[in-house]
Structures are given as structure tokens and as C-alpha cells.
Design a protein around this motif. Sequence first.
Motif, PDB file in Angstrom:
ATOM      1  N   SER A  40      15.586   2.520   8.512  1.00  0.00           N
ATOM      2  CA  SER A  40      15.115   3.880   8.255  1.00  0.00           C
ATOM      3  C   SER A  40      13.784   3.872   7.498  1.00  0.00           C
ATOM      4  N   GLY A  41      13.534   2.848   6.692  1.00  0.00           N
ATOM      5  CA  GLY A  41      12.294   2.755   5.932  1.00  0.00           C
ATOM      6  C   GLY A  41      11.087   2.388   6.767  1.00  0.00           C
ATOM      7  N   LEU A  42      11.311   1.911   7.990  1.00  0.00           N
ATOM      8  CA  LEU A  42      10.189   1.527   8.847  1.00  0.00           C
ATOM      9  C   LEU A  42       9.304   2.718   9.211  1.00  0.00           C
ATOM     10  N   ARG A  43       9.858   3.912   9.160  1.00  0.00           N
ATOM     11  CA  ARG A  43       9.044   5.109   9.419  1.00  0.00           C
ATOM     12  C   ARG A  43       7.921   5.215   8.382  1.00  0.00           C
ATOM     13  N   SER A  44       8.256   5.015   7.110  1.00  0.00           N
ATOM     14  CA  SER A  44       7.225   5.099   6.071  1.00  0.00           C
ATOM     15  C   SER A  44       6.236   3.939   6.182  1.00  0.00           C
ATOM     16  N   VAL A  45       6.690   2.796   6.708  1.00  0.00           N
ATOM     17  CA  VAL A  45       5.780   1.669   6.937  1.00  0.00           C
ATOM     18  C   VAL A  45       4.739   2.058   7.979  1.00  0.00           C
ATOM     19  N   ALA A  46       5.191   2.676   9.064  1.00  0.00           N
ATOM     20  CA  ALA A  46       4.263   3.108  10.116  1.00  0.00           C
ATOM     21  C   ALA A  46       3.303   4.174   9.589  1.00  0.00           C
ATOM     22  N   LEU A  47       3.809   5.088   8.771  1.00  0.00           N
ATOM     23  CA  LEU A  47       2.950   6.107   8.178  1.00  0.00           C
ATOM     24  C   LEU A  47       1.880   5.480   7.289  1.00  0.00           C
ATOM     25  N   ARG A  48       2.280   4.485   6.511  1.00  0.00           N
ATOM     26  CA  ARG A  48       1.316   3.825   5.612  1.00  0.00           C
ATOM     27  C   ARG A  48       0.224   3.131   6.417  1.00  0.00           C
ATOM     28  N   ALA A  49       0.604   2.485   7.513  1.00  0.00           N
ATOM     29  CA  ALA A  49      -0.394   1.823   8.359  1.00  0.00           C
ATOM     30  C   ALA A  49      -1.392   2.833   8.907  1.00  0.00           C
ATOM     31  N   ARG A  50      -0.899   3.974   9.345  1.00  0.00           N
ATOM     32  CA  ARG A  50      -1.792   5.019   9.876  1.00  0.00           C
ATOM     33  C   ARG A  50      -2.710   5.550   8.775  1.00  0.00           C
ATOM     34  N   LEU A  51      -2.160   5.759   7.574  1.00  0.00           N
ATOM     35  CA  LEU A  51      -2.976   6.266   6.474  1.00  0.00           C
ATOM     36  C   LEU A  51      -4.044   5.268   6.037  1.00  0.00           C
ATOM     37  N   LEU A  52      -3.771   3.988   6.227  1.00  0.00           N
ATOM     38  CA  LEU A  52      -4.772   2.964   5.891  1.00  0.00           C
ATOM     39  C   LEU A  52      -5.838   2.846   6.971  1.00  0.00           C
ATOM     40  N   GLY A  53      -5.671   3.605   8.055  1.00  0.00           N
ATOM     41  CA  GLY A  53      -6.667   3.594   9.118  1.00  0.00           C
ATOM     42  C   GLY A  53      -6.509   2.454  10.096  1.00  0.00           C
ATOM     43  N   ILE A  54      -5.371   1.828  10.119  1.00  0.00           N
ATOM     44  CA  ILE A  54      -5.139   0.711  11.040  1.00  0.00           C
ATOM     45  C   ILE A  54      -4.754   1.309  12.385  1.00  0.00           C
ATOM     46  N   ARG A  55      -5.438   0.894  13.434  1.00  0.00           N
ATOM     47  CA  ARG A  55      -5.245   1.502  14.752  1.00  0.00           C
ATOM     48  C   ARG A  55      -5.102   0.432  15.825  1.00  0.00           C
ATOM     49  N   ASP A  56      -4.838   0.903  17.011  1.00  0.00           N
ATOM     50  CA  ASP A  56      -4.835   0.118  18.245  1.00  0.00           C
ATOM     51  C   ASP A  56      -3.931  -1.106  18.154  1.00  0.00           C
ATOM     52  N   ASP A  57      -4.475  -2.259  18.556  1.00  0.00           N
ATOM     53  CA  ASP A  57      -3.673  -3.479  18.625  1.00  0.00           C
ATOM     54  C   ASP A  57      -3.198  -3.958  17.256  1.00  0.00           C
ATOM     55  N   ASP A  58      -3.947  -3.639  16.222  1.00  0.00           N
ATOM     56  CA  ASP A  58      -3.584  -4.092  14.876  1.00  0.00           C
ATOM     57  C   ASP A  58      -2.427  -3.301  14.282  1.00  0.00           C
ATOM     58  N   LEU A  59      -2.128  -2.124  14.840  1.00  0.00           N
ATOM     59  CA  LEU A  59      -1.124  -1.253  14.257  1.00  0.00           C
ATOM     60  C   LEU A  59       0.264  -1.895  14.245  1.00  0.00           C
ATOM     61  N   ALA A  60       0.679  -2.463  15.367  1.00  0.00           N
ATOM     62  CA  ALA A  60       2.012  -3.087  15.430  1.00  0.00           C
ATOM     63  C   ALA A  60       2.090  -4.282  14.483  1.00  0.00           C
ATOM     64  N   ASP A  61       1.000  -5.060  14.402  1.00  0.00           N
ATOM     65  CA  ASP A  61       0.981  -6.202  13.483  1.00  0.00           C
ATOM     66  C   ASP A  61       1.062  -5.734  12.024  1.00  0.00           C
ATOM     67  N   ALA A  62       0.371  -4.635  11.723  1.00  0.00           N
ATOM     68  CA  ALA A  62       0.394  -4.106  10.357  1.00  0.00           C
ATOM     69  C   ALA A  62       1.793  -3.614   9.999  1.00  0.00           C
ATOM     70  N   VAL A  63       2.472  -2.982  10.950  1.00  0.00           N
ATOM     71  CA  VAL A  63       3.836  -2.514  10.694  1.00  0.00           C
ATOM     72  C   VAL A  63       4.743  -3.711  10.446  1.00  0.00           C
ATOM     73  N   GLN A  64       4.536  -4.772  11.203  1.00  0.00           N
ATOM     74  CA  GLN A  64       5.341  -5.977  10.996  1.00  0.00           C
ATOM     75  C   GLN A  64       5.094  -6.552   9.598  1.00  0.00           C
ATOM     76  N   SER A  65       3.828  -6.611   9.182  1.00  0.00           N
ATOM     77  CA  SER A  65       3.512  -7.106   7.837  1.00  0.00           C
ATOM     78  C   SER A  65       4.105  -6.191   6.776  1.00  0.00           C
ATOM     79  N   GLY A  66       3.968  -4.889   6.996  1.00  0.00           N
ATOM     80  CA  GLY A  66       4.507  -3.927   6.047  1.00  0.00           C
ATOM     81  C   GLY A  66       6.016  -4.018   5.935  1.00  0.00           C
TER      82      GLY A  66
END
Length: 195
Positions: A40-66
Motif C-alpha cells: 500500500s505504501g508503494l503509491r506514496s513512493v510513486a508520488l514522490r518520484a513524480r514530485l522529484l521530476g523523475i519521468r519516462d524510463d527512469d520512473l520505474a527504476d526510481a520507484v524500485q529504489s524508493g
Amino acid sequence: MDPFVRSLLSSTPLTSEQELALARRARDGDARARHDLITSGLRSVALRARLLGIRDDDLADAVQSGAVGLIRAVDRFDPERGVRLATYAWHWVGAEMVGRHRPEVPLDDVDPAVDDEPRDDSSALDELLHSLPPDELELLRLRFGVGCPGAIRLSRQSVGERLGLTISQVRTVEAKAMRQLRRGLANVVHRAPHQ
């Protein structure tokens, strides 16, 4: 956008009661409750990645790191503190993302600053520092050596021990003072002559 990230962003967050019950069970060793908190917390991880401006191919990797930061936060989370998991995990998640996914700016795109006359902005900084309440200024001096060249920078725990504050209180006062300094510095920058 990556379909997995899109599904995370569209997921329904837990209510505070659901989260509290899961967190208590996870703290008591319930692996399924821990898994549900992380999922359930992965939603906030995805939100944080978007707020940091991470887009495109890097987005999934950033969510994994988060997610690594989220797992650390879930394992340290105390449900009795009255804080939501997303709030507690925000720092952990962001630290993992920023450490691994810092956007690079090509040097060709950066215009070098041309400064005909060197400016001394130390007076503006001193003025900003002295506009802080004395307790905030003292905390920044101990924590970062602000205004004391060569000073030893102390951890939040050491600062708390010296000032009789908890680590959480030190973090709160530090954040408040830093916000005030940022606002003040933004005003100084806007007043500066354009080059």
C-alpha cells in the motif's frame, strides 16, 4: 508512463485505521501485514518520484529504489507515534531515489555566470541569520557550524542533548529555520541585479 507506476498512482490508499491495525500486526511479527503495508505504501513512493521530476524510463527504476527506502521505513515504523506511514517514510524514500537517480545536466546547456564585479553577499546572509529566533540560530550553529568557520558540526542527537530536545524536535526546528532561510535567500536573489 509505465503501466506499473500508473497502477500504483491509481490505487486507493489505506485509511489511518487500516494502516494502524496493519502496522501493529507487522510490529508483532505478522509477515502478511508487513507485506500489505509495503504494497500500500508503494503509491506514496510513486508520488514522490513524480514530485522529484523523475519521468519516462527512469520512473520505474526510481520507484524500485524508493521501495527499498519504504521497506526500511516500514521496519522502523512505530504506529503509536501518531504519524502516518507515508509521512514517516517520505525521507527514506526520497533519499534512496535521489541517491540513485539524480538528474544530470549536460554542461553544454549551462550558461556560465559572468560576474564583472565580485559581490560580497555575506552581509545579506548575516542579516538573514540574525532574523532567526535565537534558539533556531543556536541550533543551526551547533548543527551546521553556521557563522562559526571551522566549527565541528554535530549530529541531531548531539544537538538535542546540548539543547535538551528530542531528535524529532531538533529536526522540526531545523526544518523551520531552513525554510525561513530559503525564503529569505529567494528574496535576496530576486533583488540582485540581473547579469
